[in-house]
Scaffold this motif. Sequence first.
Motif, PDB file in Angstrom:
ATOM      1  N   ASN A  74       0.932  -1.425  -0.292  1.00  0.00           N
ATOM      2  CA  ASN A  74       0.346  -0.072  -0.011  1.00  0.00           C
ATOM      3  C   ASN A  74       0.525   1.155  -0.054  1.00  0.00           C
TER       4      ASN A  74
ATOM      5  N   ASN B  96      -9.811  -3.449   6.902  1.00  0.00           N
ATOM      6  CA  ASN B  96      -9.264  -2.539   7.840  1.00  0.00           C
ATOM      7  C   ASN B  96      -7.697  -1.175   6.996  1.00  0.00           C
TER       8      ASN B  96
ATOM      9  N   PRO C  82      -7.431   0.873   5.718  1.00  0.00           N
ATOM     10  CA  PRO C  82      -6.841   2.450   5.648  1.00  0.00           C
ATOM     11  C   PRO C  82      -6.442   3.321   7.060  1.00  0.00           C
ATOM     12  N   ALA C  83      -6.832   2.411   7.805  1.00  0.00           N
ATOM     13  CA  ALA C  83      -6.807   3.473   9.049  1.00  0.00           C
ATOM     14  C   ALA C  83      -5.370   2.422   9.766  1.00  0.00           C
TER      15      ALA C  83
ATOM     16  N   ILE D  91      -2.591   2.506   8.288  1.00  0.00           N
ATOM     17  CA  ILE D  91      -1.082   3.415   7.559  1.00  0.00           C
ATOM     18  C   ILE D  91      -1.258   4.625   7.406  1.00  0.00           C
TER      19      ILE D  91
ATOM     20  N   ASP E 165       0.241   9.756   3.073  1.00  0.00           N
ATOM     21  CA  ASP E 165       1.499  10.042   2.577  1.00  0.00           C
ATOM     22  C   ASP E 165       2.668  10.153   2.275  1.00  0.00           C
TER      23      ASP E 165
ATOM     24  N   TYR F 124       3.947  11.206   4.942  1.00  0.00           N
ATOM     25  CA  TYR F 124       5.231  10.256   6.436  1.00  0.00           C
ATOM     26  C   TYR F 124       6.255   9.444   5.420  1.00  0.00           C
ATOM     27  N   ILE F 125       5.408   9.003   4.389  1.00  0.00           N
ATOM     28  CA  ILE F 125       6.163   7.604   3.569  1.00  0.00           C
ATOM     29  C   ILE F 125       7.480   8.213   3.331  1.00  0.00           C
TER      30      ILE F 125
ATOM     31  N   TYR G 247      15.848  12.503   5.936  1.00  0.00           N
ATOM     32  CA  TYR G 247      14.834  12.878   5.177  1.00  0.00           C
ATOM     33  C   TYR G 247      14.061  12.978   6.151  1.00  0.00           C
TER      34      TYR G 247
ATOM     35  N   ARG H  23       6.530  19.694   3.777  1.00  0.00           N
ATOM     36  CA  ARG H  23       5.098  19.682   3.847  1.00  0.00           C
ATOM     37  C   ARG H  23       4.341  20.882   4.391  1.00  0.00           C
TER      38      ARG H  23
ATOM     39  N   HIS I 121      -9.260   4.418  -1.158  1.00  0.00           N
ATOM     40  CA  HIS I 121      -8.600   4.578   0.204  1.00  0.00           C
ATOM     41  C   HIS I 121      -7.675   5.876  -0.098  1.00  0.00           C
TER      42      HIS I 121
ATOM     43  N   MET J 170     -13.414   2.932   2.495  1.00  0.00           N
ATOM     44  CA  MET J 170     -12.898   3.531   2.537  1.00  0.00           C
ATOM     45  C   MET J 170     -11.631   4.433   3.733  1.00  0.00           C
ATOM     46  N   ILE J 171     -12.195   4.348   5.290  1.00  0.00           N
ATOM     47  CA  ILE J 171     -11.870   4.650   6.402  1.00  0.00           C
ATOM     48  C   ILE J 171     -10.974   3.200   7.321  1.00  0.00           C
ATOM     49  N   GLY J 172     -11.617   2.088   7.011  1.00  0.00           N
ATOM     50  CA  GLY J 172     -11.449   1.349   7.247  1.00  0.00           C
ATOM     51  C   GLY J 172     -12.291   1.548   8.932  1.00  0.00           C
ATOM     52  N   HIS J 173     -11.682   1.459  10.178  1.00  0.00           N
ATOM     53  CA  HIS J 173     -12.302   1.482  10.746  1.00  0.00           C
ATOM     54  C   HIS J 173     -12.649   2.840  11.770  1.00  0.00           C
ATOM     55  N   SER J 174     -12.218   4.082  10.841  1.00  0.00           N
ATOM     56  CA  SER J 174     -11.680   4.802  12.364  1.00  0.00           C
ATOM     57  C   SER J 174     -12.563   6.044  12.285  1.00  0.00           C
TER      58      SER J 174
END
Lengths: 350, 350, 350, 350
Positions: B260, B331, B333-334, B336, B339, B341-342, C3, C11, D117, D299-303
Amino acid sequence: MSYINEQQNKRRKQNFTASKNYADYLQLDRLLNAQTMLSSQNGRVSEDEHLFIITHQAYELWFKQILFEMDIVSKLLATNLWTNEMAMFNILKRLGRISSIIKLLIEHFEVLETMSHYDFAKFRDYLKPASGFQSLQFRMIENKFGLTKENRVNCCKSYTECFNGKKSDEFERTSTEPSLFTLVCRWLESMPILQDNIVWDQYRKATDHWLEESIKTDESYSDKRKLMDTVFKCEQHKCLMDQGNRKFSHRALKGAIIVNAYRNEKGYALANRILESLVDIDTLLSKWRYSHFVMVRKMIGHSSGTGGTSGSEYLRSTLSDSYRIFIDLINLPALILPDTYIPPLTELAR
Amino acid sequence: MSYINEQQNKRRKQNFTASKNYADYLQLDRLLNAQTMLSSQNGRVSEDEHLFIITHQAYELWFKQILFEMDIVSKLLATNLWTNEMAMFNILKRLGRISSIIKLLIEHFEVLETMSHYDFAKFRDYLKPASGFQSLQFRMIENKFGLTKENRVNCCKSYTECFNGKKSDEFERTSTEPSLFTLVCRWLESMPILQDNIVWDQYRKATDHWLEESIKTDESYSDKRKLMDTVFKCEQHKCLMDQGNRKFSHRALKGAIIVNAYRNEKGYALANRILESLVDIDTLLSKWRYSHFVMVRKMIGHSSGTGGTSGSEYLRSTLSDSYRIFIDLINLPALILPDTYIPPLTELAR
Amino acid sequence: MSYINEQQNKRRKQNFTASKNYADYLQLDRLLNAQTMLSSQNGRVSEDEHLFIITHQAYELWFKQILFEMDIVSKLLATNLWTNEMAMFNILKRLGRISSIIKLLIEHFEVLETMSHYDFAKFRDYLKPASGFQSLQFRMIENKFGLTKENRVNCCKSYTECFNGKKSDEFERTSTEPSLFTLVCRWLESMPILQDNIVWDQYRKATDHWLEESIKTDESYSDKRKLMDTVFKCEQHKCLMDQGNRKFSHRALKGAIIVNAYRNEKGYALANRILESLVDIDTLLSKWRYSHFVMVRKMIGHSSGTGGTSGSEYLRSTLSDSYRIFIDLINLPALILPDTYIPPLTELAR
Amino acid sequence: MSYINEQQNKRRKQNFTASKNYADYLQLDRLLNAQTMLSSQNGRVSEDEHLFIITHQAYELWFKQILFEMDIVSKLLATNLWTNEMAMFNILKRLGRISSIIKLLIEHFEVLETMSHYDFAKFRDYLKPASGFQSLQFRMIENKFGLTKENRVNCCKSYTECFNGKKSDEFERTSTEPSLFTLVCRWLESMPILQDNIVWDQYRKATDHWLEESIKTDESYSDKRKLMDTVFKCEQHKCLMDQGNRKFSHRALKGAIIVNAYRNEKGYALANRILESLVDIDTLLSKWRYSHFVMVRKMIGHSSGTGGTSGSEYLRSTLSDSYRIFIDLINLPALILPDTYIPPLTELAR
């Protein structure tokens, strides 16, 4: 209570046939052992052929269901519908179901189209000379709906040639038996209100009145007059029939117009819904044809079909008006009087 | 040109099996003679039973196709996918097709629902004890997808009890063979980038950094920290597994997160699409279950099913999270990192 | 970690604009106050007009979204795609979304068709001279997709005449700017592998070989030869272009064929998916047109359109091949060599 | 003809308001300038936000249409329906249209789900505190359909709190005005045949007879008896109402049962279709909720949700039976007598 005793007697002792489990009931041993890939038999398995078989088999199952429902509708149409509201409701249910099925059949293309043209190319040659053109059930649907031999496009092969023995008989039988089209015509012709000319004359006079009003204000008056003459003058109607631009008898057309004009009157609402449902099916069949055409086009480009037809061009030709069965109902909106001019149904007329 | 000669030799002489026509190819004699209405055998024809049979047969045809595609995907997953782009494309095609089929199956309910509950009541008693619960193919789809015995809801009857002989073996075999779930897990675990800890450590540090920034501004900081601990602390992950709230192994979860996070990097885009497709199928299956539940509810109200289940309530219970196979992907998406910060994939890491 | 610091600086301080609630965000005050029924203003409320307005407004919202996605695709196509896998994935996502939207637009007809032709007749006259023909956004979609002025059917009114001032400029601008068609052509022409003739010559020779083999066994040999000559002989290709039967430049056609032939090779799979997506959109647009045509036919029969067009017959004429933008991709299946004859990509060629 | 003159006078001089073109008619200047991306205003354009806006705006347009149709149905329900066949047909048309719209709304998710997501994550924070929870129109649909405050799940925020000023008034008004549920209840209660007890008593006796027959053969006899007591014993019905398991008044339930039992009798067929259509809408709304839930979950998982709700879990909770408005119609199949036992409508009773 005497009623209950009576019922009790009527109610048959229900000696159920030996009960079955799910697999036996659905005859899954037959159903799920009927997929043999020719590509596999020829030693070069093309996995997408499996999808091709399943999709066509699903189509044939649904074609059988459509034929089943059509037969019920035909039987009901042959009864004295005008005094049988429940039969009309039943027809509506059946026609609605046929529409639902055709919509579903259109959705099937989306699954089949997960196969690309080069996937198809891998096993296409094995299929020859089999072709969707040879689907007896689809031809029977067309026949039962009311497509006539003269309205079919000429094809490399005659339609009967595809079928032999029992199949050929079936094809012939369904092309000579009264079709839905014929039965709907007869039903409209038998409309009680048309047995004398009172209502129709009233309607005609109202149309004249509307046209007269139009003379002054509407530049399209003469077009309208011409159009209306084809409705009221029997010989002009026949002329259009001879040209293939009208299919209903004059009397059936009158019936359809009356149903439309008085759709808000007791007794006509259901009849009108039936006519609308027939147009729905006609339209959906035509969308199915279009989806079929663009799918085949995408799959084989301009090459000819496996059954020796001209491929997608044959399919495109079935999109013409001659394949629309209830063309007169489709064209009706341009033929009817604006609501405000329609004379009320007199007590006499009802 | 030597290539061409070579090809020529390789190309097998294609001795096609005797060519067939459409009806033989599709084995229509079997297919179209497999509809026997119990209501008819019992002397009280209930015309809607025909629709009931056809719909279920269509379902079973498509179930067969889904199983066929699943087997292909399983075989491909068992190869070394990470270096085989074409296999990934093939998996995507197959998964996409399965999604299309399930969408179509959901549409089928609309046709079946042209039958009212009182239409169904007319022939329902004849069906006993047959029940959709006994669809071996549907159970095999569940098994092959990755539904485990412990995650199935307890039902009046055990699942194996439904099936006997060869069928029972099939059920058992598909419930013990590696499922799609298992194979996806193994594939993610085998991700080359996870063979050492460089990338994962980088990713963990970046997460720490993000959390530290959140302390000051974000009131949900402690929730986030707790959530992230379940990702990075192996024992906390196991704890969730024991509770049934996570199904992936810790290493597979790491793989999914890396895919992801780096979905825009060469090599990960396709892997990410595969994960998305699995979620799509999982979601569509769940929608199918829901449509099934509300349909049955509408058809029989609160009474029990023909196969002895609790009817619609049994179906409702299959809507719980324990029936979602790829719950960890759902689950995700909550879990990860945003973007921005990756950390980028260092040359070293690739 | 350097980084992270770097990122931190990059940001931007996110000074969000004043936060909004749902209604403000969606500007619902504008959106939900933009429905004014002409039938109401004229004192004879026709309730179905509300549905007519809402449906067309929904269409226009989605047209805006399609234009938005098309612009993104155009920008991406103008970059050096052949070395940018992520851009290709992004294009695929956008094209897939456009397809999804068009499918949804086709579904809209089912809602609109809950209005009968006599419902429509009640308010139709109020609409004059407004007509769907005047949808600037739809014309812009056609332009941006690649429909040229010469390929449009002649209509009572010129297309530009519909629009004035700023709108007319927009129409002109989108008809002169490079369309998706043009950009796809350029992209295919720029294919690195076509910069010398090595691969193409190999492919041509393999085709010759295939044709030679066909002489003995295949009665359609001469047809095939003729077809293949239109691919390999530049002047024959031009001839077809002049007749309007081909739209791609010869070099772009070569590119499309190479992409198809080597779709399983690294780097070509995504390109091939893009070509397939373009065909999907083209096909879906054509289905939309067909659905539109049959809907209008059902609604007004054979009368002329409110905007002065010939009504449904105008719409039927837009179903011809001249409205299919990527006709060359659609016809491709008949132009390509069977897989087994395609020579492998030599190391040299890659 | 006097009729025509009369009509002529009635027909108002149609002084059309100044005619409009397509763009003015649809107020496209408003509609197409109502899309402002917050991500753009915040300087980091996230292109997928455009899709997010358009989709929600399309939803709101259709919500307006649903409300419009609901109001028409409400007005018709408040008339003396039992003697007004045309009003019943009109209701059926409106309810059918609402069903069509909800089906279309369900299809919208497929378009929205072309956004991943992580696409959503890019602009999600800008949306806060806006939330779909704040859709006034959706709340009004729920209110008008008949969802009561006590049946709504408790949420972090009260429903009224979301809205202020005029909006809050609208919410309150629609939650206190008679809902479709209330009006349907009143209509069923007013059924002429229920004004004395003749038919109901007959029906009750027939049920007793059926149950007596069941004693000997049917092991589920006592369950059936209990169930039937909740139908015939007023206090038991009230008991179920108090528990929230029944919503119809006892008299309305009786009405629904009579309509079902005599659905094939003149006058009841249309009433029965109306009840079926209400169940259809209820079911479709519930499918919409389910699709919404799984979409948000993906889309948002469990948040938690942007509006401060618990996100997908809030949505899942709206899938309970307490959100099904016409639960009594849904449960009806288990409460009615088999067809063969239903006594005929005596002349007296009609």
